[in-house]
Design a protein around this motif. Structure first.
Motif, short mmCIF file in Angstrom:
data_model
loop_
_atom_site.label_atom_id
_atom_site.label_comp_id
_atom_site.label_asym_id
_atom_site.label_seq_id
_atom_site.Cartn_x
_atom_site.Cartn_y
_atom_site.Cartn_z
N ASN A 115 -25.04 12.82 1.54
CA ASN A 115 -24.19 11.73 2.65
C ASN A 115 -22.78 11.36 2.07
O ASN A 115 -21.84 10.91 2.89
N ILE A 116 -22.38 11.65 0.77
CA ILE A 116 -21.06 11.48 0.53
C ILE A 116 -20.43 12.62 0.40
O ILE A 116 -19.09 12.79 0.97
N ASP A 140 -44.82 8.07 -9.78
CA ASP A 140 -45.48 6.66 -10.05
C ASP A 140 -46.55 6.30 -9.22
O ASP A 140 -46.31 6.04 -8.05
N ASN A 182 -29.05 1.06 -1.34
CA ASN A 182 -29.90 2.42 -1.45
C ASN A 182 -30.95 2.40 -0.18
O ASN A 182 -30.96 3.69 0.36
N THR A 241 -28.02 4.15 2.35
CA THR A 241 -28.23 5.65 1.84
C THR A 241 -29.36 6.17 2.88
O THR A 241 -29.25 7.41 3.17
N ARG A 259 -45.89 3.44 -6.48
CA ARG A 259 -45.00 3.56 -5.52
C ARG A 259 -45.46 4.92 -4.65
O ARG A 259 -45.34 4.56 -3.39
N HIS A 304 -29.47 11.79 -7.89
CA HIS A 304 -28.58 11.97 -8.90
C HIS A 304 -27.72 13.09 -8.81
O HIS A 304 -28.05 14.29 -8.90
N VAL A 345 -34.10 4.41 -2.60
CA VAL A 345 -33.52 5.13 -1.63
C VAL A 345 -34.49 5.98 -0.94
O VAL A 345 -34.32 6.26 0.32
#
Ligand SMILES: NC(=O)c1ccc[n+]([C@@H]2O[C@H](COP(=O)([O-])OP(=O)(O)OC[C@H]3O[C@@H](n4cnc5c(N)ncnc54)[C@H](O)[C@@H]3O)[C@@H](O)[C@H]2O)c1
Length: 232
Positions: free
Chosen positions: A158-159, A58, A4, A8, A61, A114, A37
């Protein structure tokens, strides 16, 4: 812990830059979500000279993002300055319909989190007075005279937009999956949700380090006894 942030983080930035051909240096990035990520995205963008604003819900974080040297702001404060918005929350509506009006002309929107529901692309499409196929993988929605560029329809950039993560990082993820399946098949896991065993994490990291030619020291007997003396 590896796929991640490192995989990523690198490949999302690579994909965004390849699809748009914009310069990262000096550009204003907004990273929504500062988990594994998001942390990697911010690090990769900062490494290329980008200026980073993190949006987090959060507090721990968010504070980590601050201590890592990034600006931290609420979405409504961050979006008006953002030139590239990267989402990585694992949730839906990280950039909801109500926030789209805050974006400046020329903003680029890309998702690394997601599926394709972090950026409300359908709301953008509904509000747009014009749609331009700007480049392969880049759709430009013209809303109230502002051009908003969405990469690969808000799917994982990225995919869907490039090659995904390199095998040097996916080998770690696949090792976790293969050893988890083996652990289950061996009948050693109790019914219910289980943590991936620490000794298997250690085995994967040790094996990876061996392939890199790295050998580790081991604690001395005195150090081992000392650390065990603190066990509860
Ligand atoms: N593109 C890829 O190749 C790739 C690779 C790995 C993971 N992922 C995906 O990326 C997503 C994030 O993964 P992670 O490991 O970082 O998860 P994580 O849970 O560690 O981090 C998500 C962070 O987003 C924050 N968040 C949630 N909703 C928010 C909101 N509305 N606004 C701001 N912050 C918000 C959470 O507080 C959390 O800190 C997941 O969906 C995961 O499947 C994608």
């Amino acid at each position: 812990m590896f796929d991640n942030p490192y995989g990523t983080g690198q490949t999302t930035l690579t994909a965004v830059l390849a699809l748009t051909n914009v310069l990262a240096a000096g550009r204003e990035f907004c990273v929504v979500g500062y988990g594994w990520v998001g942390k990697g995205l911010a690090r990769a963008a900062a490494g290329l000279g980008g200026r980073i604003t993190v949006v987090e819900v959060d507090p721990v974080r968010a504070l980590t993002a601050h201590m890592d040297g990034h600006r931290v702001a609420a979405l409504a404060d961050a979006l008006p300055h953002a030139e590239i918005v990267l989402t990585a929350t694992g949730s839906i509506e990280a950039v909801p319909a109500a926030a789209l009006g805050l974006l400046q002309d020329g903003a680029v929107l890309a998702n690394a989190g997601h599926h394709d529901r972090e950026i409300d692309v359908p709301a953008l499409a509904a509000a747009a007075e014009d749609l331009i196929e700007a480049r392969p993988g880049v759709r430009t929605y013209v809303v109230g005279g502002r051009r908003l560029h969405v990469l690969v329809d808000g799917a994982l950039v990225n995919i869907a937009g490039l090659d995904g993560n390199p095998i040097e990082i996916m080998d770690l993820s696949f090792s976790v999956q293969a050893l988890a399946a083996h652990h289950l098949a061996s009948g050693r896991a109790a019914p219910g949700l289980q943590r991936f065993p620490d000794e298997l994490d250690d085995l994967i990291a040790r094996t990876k380090l061996e392939t890199l030619g790295v050998t580790l020291d081991s604690p001395t007997e005195a150090q081992r006894l000392f650390s065990e003396s603190w066990a509860s």
